[in-house]
Design a protein around this motif. Structure first.
Motif, mmCIF file in Angstrom:
data_model
loop_
_atom_site.group_PDB
_atom_site.id
_atom_site.type_symbol
_atom_site.label_atom_id
_atom_site.label_comp_id
_atom_site.label_asym_id
_atom_site.label_seq_id
_atom_site.Cartn_x
_atom_site.Cartn_y
_atom_site.Cartn_z
ATOM 1 N N LEU A 208 -49.220 -23.723 19.807
ATOM 2 C CA LEU A 208 -48.712 -24.420 18.621
ATOM 3 C C LEU A 208 -49.642 -24.236 17.429
ATOM 4 N N PHE A 209 -50.943 -24.269 17.672
ATOM 5 C CA PHE A 209 -51.899 -24.064 16.585
ATOM 6 C C PHE A 209 -51.720 -22.682 15.969
ATOM 7 N N LEU A 210 -51.535 -21.671 16.807
ATOM 8 C CA LEU A 210 -51.376 -20.301 16.299
ATOM 9 C C LEU A 210 -50.016 -20.104 15.640
ATOM 10 N N ILE A 211 -48.988 -20.734 16.173
ATOM 11 C CA ILE A 211 -47.675 -20.694 15.519
ATOM 12 C C ILE A 211 -47.769 -21.299 14.115
ATOM 13 N N LEU A 212 -48.507 -22.405 14.005
ATOM 14 C CA LEU A 212 -48.713 -23.033 12.696
ATOM 15 C C LEU A 212 -49.391 -22.073 11.729
ATOM 16 N N GLN A 213 -50.407 -21.364 12.197
ATOM 17 C CA GLN A 213 -51.122 -20.412 11.328
ATOM 18 C C GLN A 213 -50.198 -19.281 10.876
ATOM 19 N N ILE A 214 -49.356 -18.807 11.776
ATOM 20 C CA ILE A 214 -48.423 -17.727 11.413
ATOM 21 C C ILE A 214 -47.412 -18.215 10.389
ATOM 22 N N LEU A 215 -46.861 -19.408 10.614
ATOM 23 C CA LEU A 215 -45.876 -19.953 9.676
ATOM 24 C C LEU A 215 -46.484 -20.156 8.295
ATOM 25 N N LYS A 216 -47.751 -20.539 8.243
ATOM 26 C CA LYS A 216 -48.420 -20.773 6.959
ATOM 27 C C LYS A 216 -48.612 -19.489 6.159
ATOM 28 N N LEU A 217 -48.494 -18.333 6.826
ATOM 29 C CA LEU A 217 -48.539 -17.064 6.086
ATOM 30 C C LEU A 217 -47.309 -16.874 5.209
ATOM 31 N N TYR A 218 -46.230 -17.599 5.545
ATOM 32 C CA TYR A 218 -44.949 -17.374 4.867
ATOM 33 C C TYR A 218 -44.406 -18.615 4.164
ATOM 34 N N THR A 219 -44.812 -19.803 4.599
ATOM 35 C CA THR A 219 -44.228 -21.025 4.059
ATOM 36 C C THR A 219 -45.311 -21.971 3.559
ATOM 37 N N LYS A 220 -44.860 -23.052 2.924
ATOM 38 C CA LYS A 220 -45.792 -24.106 2.541
ATOM 39 C C LYS A 220 -46.391 -24.742 3.801
ATOM 40 N N ASP A 221 -47.589 -25.260 3.663
ATOM 41 C CA ASP A 221 -48.268 -25.844 4.815
ATOM 42 C C ASP A 221 -47.456 -26.979 5.433
ATOM 43 N N SER A 222 -46.874 -27.814 4.596
ATOM 44 C CA SER A 222 -46.108 -28.954 5.107
ATOM 45 C C SER A 222 -44.860 -28.492 5.842
ATOM 46 N N THR A 223 -44.197 -27.473 5.325
ATOM 47 C CA THR A 223 -43.008 -26.922 5.992
ATOM 48 C C THR A 223 -43.392 -26.303 7.327
ATOM 49 N N GLU B 153 -47.118 -16.830 30.605
ATOM 50 C CA GLU B 153 -47.398 -18.081 29.895
ATOM 51 C C GLU B 153 -48.891 -18.238 29.640
ATOM 52 N N ILE B 154 -49.696 -17.786 30.575
ATOM 53 C CA ILE B 154 -51.145 -17.965 30.476
ATOM 54 C C ILE B 154 -51.744 -17.107 29.371
ATOM 55 N N PHE B 155 -51.241 -15.871 29.191
ATOM 56 C CA PHE B 155 -51.815 -15.061 28.101
ATOM 57 C C PHE B 155 -50.964 -15.103 26.834
ATOM 58 N N PHE B 156 -49.959 -15.955 26.784
ATOM 59 C CA PHE B 156 -49.117 -16.105 25.588
ATOM 60 C C PHE B 156 -49.950 -16.415 24.331
ATOM 61 N N PRO B 157 -50.956 -17.317 24.402
ATOM 62 C CA PRO B 157 -51.769 -17.574 23.198
ATOM 63 C C PRO B 157 -52.526 -16.346 22.715
ATOM 64 N N LEU B 158 -52.925 -15.475 23.635
ATOM 65 C CA LEU B 158 -53.651 -14.273 23.226
ATOM 66 C C LEU B 158 -52.749 -13.344 22.426
ATOM 67 N N LEU B 159 -51.500 -13.251 22.835
ATOM 68 C CA LEU B 159 -50.547 -12.431 22.079
ATOM 69 C C LEU B 159 -50.272 -13.052 20.714
ATOM 70 N N LEU C 120 -40.844 -13.189 28.653
ATOM 71 C CA LEU C 120 -41.537 -14.259 27.939
ATOM 72 C C LEU C 120 -42.459 -13.750 26.830
ATOM 73 N N PRO C 121 -43.260 -12.689 27.023
ATOM 74 C CA PRO C 121 -44.126 -12.232 25.925
ATOM 75 C C PRO C 121 -43.371 -11.864 24.653
ATOM 76 N N LEU C 122 -42.122 -11.412 24.795
ATOM 77 C CA LEU C 122 -41.331 -11.081 23.608
ATOM 78 C C LEU C 122 -41.097 -12.306 22.742
ATOM 79 N N GLY C 123 -41.208 -13.484 23.355
ATOM 80 C CA GLY C 123 -40.964 -14.726 22.630
ATOM 81 C C GLY C 123 -41.943 -14.996 21.509
ATOM 82 N N ILE C 124 -43.076 -14.299 21.459
ATOM 83 C CA ILE C 124 -44.028 -14.528 20.359
ATOM 84 C C ILE C 124 -43.398 -14.223 19.004
ATOM 85 N N PHE C 125 -42.414 -13.339 18.969
ATOM 86 C CA PHE C 125 -41.790 -12.964 17.704
ATOM 87 C C PHE C 125 -40.776 -13.997 17.229
ATOM 88 N N THR C 126 -40.490 -15.009 18.049
ATOM 89 C CA THR C 126 -39.563 -16.071 17.660
ATOM 90 C C THR C 126 -40.039 -16.776 16.396
#
Length: 508
Positions: free
Chosen positions: A100-115, A141-147, A334-340
């Motif tokens: 979730l922390f890394l998803i947040l960082q990726i989203l912040k590359l494209y959107t406002k921090d609050s969004t 699932e275990i190496f999902f954060p690394l991806l 499951l690893p393909l899910g990182i692009f979601t």
């Protein structure tokens, strides 16, 4: 990606921790809502990790075909709880917080921090509610954060390309992650191959060959480091060949169809197309965001070609590495899910453009409500669409494992053999350390495995034998059937048998 410790960021981490807790609690059979995680793969990993932490040598004394860091993870879970998956559950929550922390960082590359903060739980919920999440505790699932971290660094570089250079620390860390993934399940190395290949090409275009080769060298220097502990471990136990034989040779030549007798080029291409279609169909929950998300990164004004094709290349090589062997089990996707996350980045961009200006207090209040709703929607998505949630209704005492446990626990220091399937979980619930190399029947078709298991039975080396659906005739020479339980789940039905060594043979 800098982390500043303050009241605001502590609040964000609490939010991410609550989201991770709820998503994993409903999605994974390892959680307390379920009677047990009876996925045979996860139980096999648990037994391997337990054996590792009890002095057994991987592959030489006890056989499975995944990488060492996976068994180290499960060994740590075993230290938390010997007879349940509570340790796995706790570690899954920690991994989900990282996701979730890394998803947040990726989203912040494209959107406002609050969004980005509001949207963060939803990509992970979409992935965890899919068939590819399976029952929880997979290697993927275990190496999902690394991806995800690799994806973040990749997207960040190409967003500001060519103004910003790729940091050496980022190259080294990504190489380090590639080495860890290589020692968990190397089929996902296609991601890191494409990652370095495309960045090396970008550096070559802007800085020349020398800088490009230097970047590759830094990446590779990081990648080799995770191999060193295992080289030392296996060399110390005179098991380097067993490591290669089990983890590389058998996976390539037996488990997949990558040998010389495999299908031709066009047959393989056709097979890959079918596997992609199957993956999309089985994981609609996140592919409905993944596909538009990839197009979203391709489009846009002022982008160079190398920027436009960066994400499609990354997806293609990750997919190719996973499925090139021709095998396509549900959890492979499951690893393909990182692009979601890219689909939700697109949604966030549209929302930011649509959102009208309001007073600061209203915005804060609205986003707080949005965060709560996001967690609730994500949890509801898992509860109503996950393949696992029906299993919550199963009573612990009705499950065949606990019926067998009652019998096995009456014996002092019992030994166990699992035949006809991977580890069914009896090793875990009875806290039995496997005492033979072929402690279960793997999905590989090795003659030595069948011969050795028959020898264990013929010589009466094991106290109890658990079998699924069938058993060899030789079993009646020294064993008696003490329990037989039919088991059904969804469209699958099995019969589990429990055999105990005859008392007559025990006294001979």
């Amino acid at each position: 990606m800098e982390i500043v410790i303050n009241k605001k960021n502590c609040g964000k981490m609490i939010y991410l921790a609550v989201a991770a807790f709820l998503l994993i609690t409903f999605a994974s059979r390892s959680s307390f809502l379920y009677p047990y995680n009876d996925w045979d793969d996860a139980n096999s990993y648990f037994s391997m990790g337990k054996a590792l932490f009890n002095g057994k040598v991987l592959y030489k004394d006890i056989y499975d075909q995944k990488g060492g860091y996976l068994y180290l993870f499960y060994g740590l879970a075993y230290l938390i709880s010997h007879t349940t998956f509570r340790g796995v559950y706790i570690l899954e929550i920690l991994l989900a917080i990282a996701d979730l922390f890394l998803i947040l960082q990726i989203l912040k590359l494209y959107t406002k921090d609050s969004t980005a903060l509001v949207l963060t739980p939803l990509p992970l919920a979409a992935v965890f509610s899919s068939r590819s999440f399976y029952w929880g505790g997979s290697a993927e699932e275990i190496f999902f954060p690394l991806l995800l971290l690799g994806l973040y660094l990749f997207l960040q570089y190409f967003k500001y390309y060519p103004e910003r250079q790729m940091k050496r620390s980022s190259l080294f860390v990504t190489g380090l992650m590639a080495g860890i993934v290589a020692n968990i399940k190397y089929t996902s190395l296609g991601f890191f191959f494409a990652w370095m290949m495309w960045i090396a090409l970008a550096i070559l275009i802007e800085k020349g060959l020398a800088e490009s080769l230097k970047a590759c060298g830094i990446f590779l220097s990081g990648m080799v480091i995770p191999f060193f502990p295992w080289i030392i471990y296996f060399a110390t136990h005179d098991a380097l060949y067993y490591w290669y034989w089990a983890y590389v040779l058998n996976n390539v030549s037996v488990y997949s169809n990558l040998n010389g007798e495999g299908p031709g080029l066009w047959e393989r291409v056709y097979s890959l197309i079918k596997l992609l279609y199957w993956a999309i169909l089985s994981n609609r929950n996140y592919f409905i965001f993944l596909i538009p998300g990839i197009f979203f990164t391709f489009l846009g004004k002022g982008k160079k070609l190398i920027q436009r094709f960066s994400v499609p290349i990354l997806f293609f090589f990750l997919f190719l590495g996973i499925y090139i062997g021709g095998v396509g089990l549900f959890y492979y996707a499951l690893p393909l899910g990182i692009f979601t996350v890219l689909g939700f980045a697109m949604v966030g961009c549209c929302w930011d453009k649509f959102l009208s200006y309001r007073k600061e207090q209203k915005i804060i209040t609205g986003h707080a409500v949005g965060c709560v709703l996001s967690i609730l929607v994500g949890t509801a998505l898992i509860y109503y669409t996950s393949m696992n949630t029906d299993f919550m209704k199963v009573k612990k005492e009705d499950h065949f494992l606990y019926q067998f446990q009652t019998i096995v626990s009456q014996e002092e220091n019992p030994s166990l053999l699992n035949i006809g399937c991977l580890d069914a979980g009896l090793y875990t619930v009875c806290d039995i350390i496997p005492n033979c190399q072929w402690f279960q029947t793997n999905g590989i078709n090795l003659d030595i495995m069948h011969r050795e298991q028959e020898r264990y039975i013929r010589e009466g080396l094991i106290t109890f034998i658990i079998a699924r659906d069938f058993y060899p005739a030789v079993i009646w020479e020294k064993y008696e059937l003490v329990a037989e339980v039919p088991y059904s789940w969804k469209d699958q039905s099995f019969t589990y048998y429990l055999f105990r060594k005859n008392e007559v043979n025990d006294t001979m």
